[in-house]
Enzyme design. Structure first.
Site, PDB file in Angstrom:
ATOM      1  N   GLU A 170      61.940  49.038  -2.241  1.00 11.16           N
ATOM      2  CA  GLU A 170      62.173  50.319  -3.221  1.00 11.16           C
ATOM      3  C   GLU A 170      62.663  51.309  -2.360  1.00 11.16           C
ATOM      4  O   GLU A 170      62.204  51.603  -1.221  1.00 11.16           O
ATOM      5  CB  GLU A 170      60.792  50.532  -3.817  1.00 11.16           C
ATOM      6  N   TYR A 187      62.110  57.839  -9.433  1.00  8.40           N
ATOM      7  CA  TYR A 187      62.382  59.035  -9.958  1.00  8.40           C
ATOM      8  C   TYR A 187      61.586  60.288  -9.557  1.00  8.40           C
ATOM      9  O   TYR A 187      60.533  60.059  -9.311  1.00  8.40           O
ATOM     10  CB  TYR A 187      62.382  58.789 -11.450  1.00  8.40           C
ATOM     11  N   HIS A 202      63.375  53.720 -12.032  1.00 10.99           N
ATOM     12  CA  HIS A 202      61.975  54.304 -12.424  1.00 10.99           C
ATOM     13  C   HIS A 202      62.259  55.192 -13.667  1.00 10.99           C
ATOM     14  O   HIS A 202      63.008  56.228 -13.219  1.00 10.99           O
ATOM     15  CB  HIS A 202      61.207  54.754 -11.447  1.00 10.99           C
ATOM     16  N   ARG A 207      54.302  56.878 -15.805  1.00  3.38           N
ATOM     17  CA  ARG A 207      54.053  58.119 -16.258  1.00  3.38           C
ATOM     18  C   ARG A 207      54.510  59.313 -15.470  1.00  3.38           C
ATOM     19  O   ARG A 207      54.925  60.525 -15.890  1.00  3.38           O
ATOM     20  CB  ARG A 207      52.376  58.402 -16.319  1.00  3.38           C
ATOM     21  N   TYR A 219      46.964  49.076 -10.304  1.00  2.65           N
ATOM     22  CA  TYR A 219      46.538  49.730  -9.100  1.00  2.65           C
ATOM     23  C   TYR A 219      45.363  48.941  -8.681  1.00  2.65           C
ATOM     24  O   TYR A 219      44.235  48.810  -9.335  1.00  2.65           O
ATOM     25  CB  TYR A 219      45.860  51.080  -9.528  1.00  2.65           C
ATOM     26  N   GLN A 263      50.526  49.288  -6.796  1.00  2.44           N
ATOM     27  CA  GLN A 263      50.373  50.530  -5.883  1.00  2.44           C
ATOM     28  C   GLN A 263      50.460  49.826  -4.308  1.00  2.44           C
ATOM     29  O   GLN A 263      49.887  48.497  -4.248  1.00  2.44           O
ATOM     30  CB  GLN A 263      49.149  51.277  -6.074  1.00  2.44           C
TER      31      GLN A 263
HETATM   32  P1  FAD Z   1      49.532  55.458 -16.899  1.00  5.98           P
HETATM   33  O1  FAD Z   1      49.689  54.111 -17.005  1.00  5.98           O
HETATM   34  O2  FAD Z   1      50.090  56.376 -18.091  1.00  5.98           O
HETATM   35  O3  FAD Z   1      48.059  55.690 -16.392  1.00  5.98           O
HETATM   36  C1  FAD Z   1      47.654  57.149 -15.938  1.00  5.98           C
HETATM   37  C2  FAD Z   1      46.297  57.171 -16.210  1.00  5.98           C
HETATM   38  O4  FAD Z   1      45.852  57.473 -17.444  1.00  5.98           O
HETATM   39  C3  FAD Z   1      45.375  56.073 -15.553  1.00  5.98           C
HETATM   40  O5  FAD Z   1      44.307  56.470 -14.819  1.00  5.98           O
HETATM   41  C4  FAD Z   1      45.139  55.072 -16.918  1.00  5.98           C
HETATM   42  O6  FAD Z   1      44.031  54.396 -16.777  1.00  5.98           O
HETATM   43  C5  FAD Z   1      44.806  56.323 -17.740  1.00  5.98           C
HETATM   44  N1  FAD Z   1      45.498  55.944 -19.153  1.00  5.98           N
HETATM   45  C6  FAD Z   1      46.620  55.128 -19.441  1.00  5.98           C
HETATM   46  N2  FAD Z   1      46.828  55.034 -20.846  1.00  5.98           N
HETATM   47  C7  FAD Z   1      45.694  55.982 -21.327  1.00  5.98           C
HETATM   48  C8  FAD Z   1      45.298  56.221 -22.667  1.00  5.98           C
HETATM   49  N3  FAD Z   1      46.218  55.786 -23.783  1.00  5.98           N
HETATM   50  N4  FAD Z   1      44.329  57.048 -22.882  1.00  5.98           N
HETATM   51  C9  FAD Z   1      43.723  57.570 -21.918  1.00  5.98           C
HETATM   52  N5  FAD Z   1      43.926  57.116 -20.585  1.00  5.98           N
HETATM   53  C10 FAD Z   1      44.812  56.527 -20.303  1.00  5.98           C
HETATM   54  N6  FAD Z   1      55.840  58.433  -9.964  1.00  5.98           N
HETATM   55  C11 FAD Z   1      57.027  59.188  -9.835  1.00  5.98           C
HETATM   56  O7  FAD Z   1      56.948  60.473 -10.219  1.00  5.98           O
HETATM   57  N7  FAD Z   1      58.182  58.405  -9.645  1.00  5.98           N
HETATM   58  C12 FAD Z   1      58.334  57.225  -9.391  1.00  5.98           C
HETATM   59  O8  FAD Z   1      59.360  56.772  -9.209  1.00  5.98           O
HETATM   60  C13 FAD Z   1      57.260  56.619  -9.258  1.00  5.98           C
HETATM   61  N8  FAD Z   1      57.069  55.071  -8.784  1.00  5.98           N
HETATM   62  C14 FAD Z   1      55.869  54.587  -8.908  1.00  5.98           C
HETATM   63  C15 FAD Z   1      56.146  53.162  -8.598  1.00  5.98           C
HETATM   64  C16 FAD Z   1      54.938  52.407  -8.550  1.00  5.98           C
HETATM   65  C17 FAD Z   1      55.100  50.694  -8.317  1.00  5.98           C
HETATM   66  C18 FAD Z   1      53.637  52.775  -8.574  1.00  5.98           C
HETATM   67  C19 FAD Z   1      52.398  52.116  -8.499  1.00  5.98           C
HETATM   68  C20 FAD Z   1      53.536  54.313  -8.821  1.00  5.98           C
HETATM   69  C21 FAD Z   1      54.663  55.294  -8.955  1.00  5.98           C
HETATM   70  N9  FAD Z   1      54.691  56.215  -9.335  1.00  5.98           N
HETATM   71  C22 FAD Z   1      55.758  57.064  -9.472  1.00  5.98           C
HETATM   72  C23 FAD Z   1      53.333  57.248  -9.276  1.00  5.98           C
HETATM   73  C24 FAD Z   1      52.969  57.002 -10.854  1.00  5.98           C
HETATM   74  O9  FAD Z   1      53.898  57.946 -11.660  1.00  5.98           O
HETATM   75  C25 FAD Z   1      51.504  57.712 -10.731  1.00  5.98           C
HETATM   76  O10 FAD Z   1      50.570  57.050 -10.125  1.00  5.98           O
HETATM   77  C26 FAD Z   1      50.915  58.319 -12.038  1.00  5.98           C
HETATM   78  O11 FAD Z   1      49.848  59.140 -11.646  1.00  5.98           O
HETATM   79  C27 FAD Z   1      50.541  57.098 -13.069  1.00  5.98           C
HETATM   80  O12 FAD Z   1      51.445  56.590 -13.598  1.00  5.98           O
HETATM   81  P2  FAD Z   1      51.435  55.419 -14.646  1.00  5.98           P
HETATM   82  O13 FAD Z   1      52.676  54.830 -15.045  1.00  5.98           O
HETATM   83  O14 FAD Z   1      50.482  54.180 -13.873  1.00  5.98           O
HETATM   84  O15 FAD Z   1      50.606  55.927 -15.797  1.00  5.98           O
END
Ligand code: FAD
Length: 317
Positions: free
Chosen positions: A18, A50, A94, A124, A179, A210
């Site tokens: 990455e 991103y 991303h 997200r 995670y 993560q």
């Molecule tokens: P989600 O899957 O939406 O989850 C977020 C939180 O909400 C979690 O606690 C989950 O349990 C909860 N949740 C999910 N769905 C619901 C629902 N329907 N109702 C209620 N609660 C819910 N960030 C960036 O800005 N740019 C990047 O390029 C980037 N790359 C990443 C790459 C990897 C491999 C990882 C692990 C993380 C990356 N991140 C990046 C960080 C990531 O965006 C953050 O960790 C963010 O806080 C959560 O993203 P997510 O897609 O896991 O969110």
């Protein structure tokens, strides 16, 4: 080519990396310089992160402060296209919910499809630095799940405009984040896994984790996922700890633990050069154990540090 096909076709653990877009103003050569040394290990794919906007205050004449929106690391899509062209490697942009309306997301995905990008990591995104919690864009998505659903709909030819007839289906293979030590906002692992399963059920076909420094956390996470009906490949994300500062920043920023024996080895180090050596050695041991366990791919969060990644890859691949 879809990553899931690559993973399926491979008999052994793959190598992937990455990278971050360079700071605005730097040339793309800095990206090539960080990828070049790693090409000998034939990365199965290169993820490009991103980074959304940040707000800063600029001093203007008369002493007042103006709030200005800036993006320090633009270029995700351009870098993907450039490295696919230069290295003939799969690039995975991303895609985040934050800062995008659904229509902007749709248009961005159309660009990616036209560029021949087959894989995306749907996230997200984190809150912007000046906000205490994530705030979705008006007309945008609140969770990665909703983004996965939008991409899945496009893959079935359903765009936002219901009146569109015979719209060409896109063909994205989607990954999502997982995670092993729980997402920091989730009240518990059960809840976090419930939403992870929803992302997979909605169309995500692989998970990238993560970073973690304790393989047992990954193994336990995979076991929990399987018990909860999450059966897609789970790619472990690895970071090579290489500075004293990271001993405190990585747990704080990424909500992960540093195992005690690793921590103790790090704290005996006199300087960053010694820390880097210990970090590389730790990552080699982690990687070897993961390969032995037949993980689909080792995904390295290089953050531009190709030298350490190369040192690990040389011992493992
Ligand atoms: P989600 O899957 O939406 O989850 C977020 C939180 O909400 C979690 O606690 C989950 O349990 C909860 N949740 C999910 N769905 C619901 C629902 N329907 N109702 C209620 N609660 C819910 N960030 C960036 O800005 N740019 C990047 O390029 C980037 N790359 C990443 C790459 C990897 C491999 C990882 C692990 C993380 C990356 N991140 C990046 C960080 C990531 O965006 C953050 O960790 C963010 O806080 C959560 O993203 P997510 O897609 O896991 O969110």
């Amino acid at each position: 080519m879809k990553l899931t096909d690559k993973l399926q076709q491979s008999q052994s653990t793959l190598f992937s990396i990455e990278i971050l877009p360079p700071l605005k103003g730097k040339s793309i050569q800095s990206i090539y310089d960080s990828i070049d040394p790693l090409m000998e290990f034939k990365p199965a794919f290169v993820d490009v992160t991103y980074h959304r906007e940040e707000y800063i205050y600029k001093k203007r004449s008369g002493g007042y402060l103006e709030k200005v929106s800036i993006r320090k690391r633009p270029g995700t899509v351009g870098i993907c296209a450039a490295i696919m062209n230069k290295y003939d490697v799969e690039a995975v942009p991303h895609i985040i919910c934050g800062g995008f309306t659904q229509e902007e997301t749709e248009n961005a995905l159309i660009d990616l499809q036209f560029l021949g990008i087959d894989n995306v990591l749907a996230l997200r995104g984190d809150s912007i630095k000046t906000e205490p919690a994530f705030v979705p864009e008006p007309g945008g998505h609140a969770y990665a799940l909703d983004l996965v659903k939008q991409i899945h709909a496009m893959n079935n030819g359903h765009y936002l405009d219901d009146d569109m007839k015979d719209a060409a289906p896109t063909n994205f293979c989607m990954g999502v984040a997982g995670y092993p030590e729980k997402h920091f906002e989730a009240p518990n692992m059960v809840s976090d896994l419930k939403y992870l399963k929803e992302k997979v059920d909605a169309g995500a076909s692989y998970i990238v984790t993560q970073m973690f420094f304790d393989n047992n956390k990954y193994f336990e996470f995979v076991e929990l996922c399987r018990k909860n009906g999450i059966n897609v490949p789970i790619i472990p994300g690895l970071k090579i700890l290489s500075t004293k500062k990271q001993i405190t920043t990585l747990p704080k920023v990424f909500h992960i633990d540093i195992p005690n024996d690793f921590y103790e080895a790090l704290t005996t180090c006199k300087d960053d050069a010694a820390i880097k050596k210990v970090g590389i050695e730790w990552c080699i041991q982690q990687s070897k154990e993961l390969v032995k366990a037949n993980v689909p791919c080792l995904h390295f969060y290089t953050m531009g540090a190709s030298e350490s990644t190369k040192a690990v890859a040389k011992e493992v691949f």
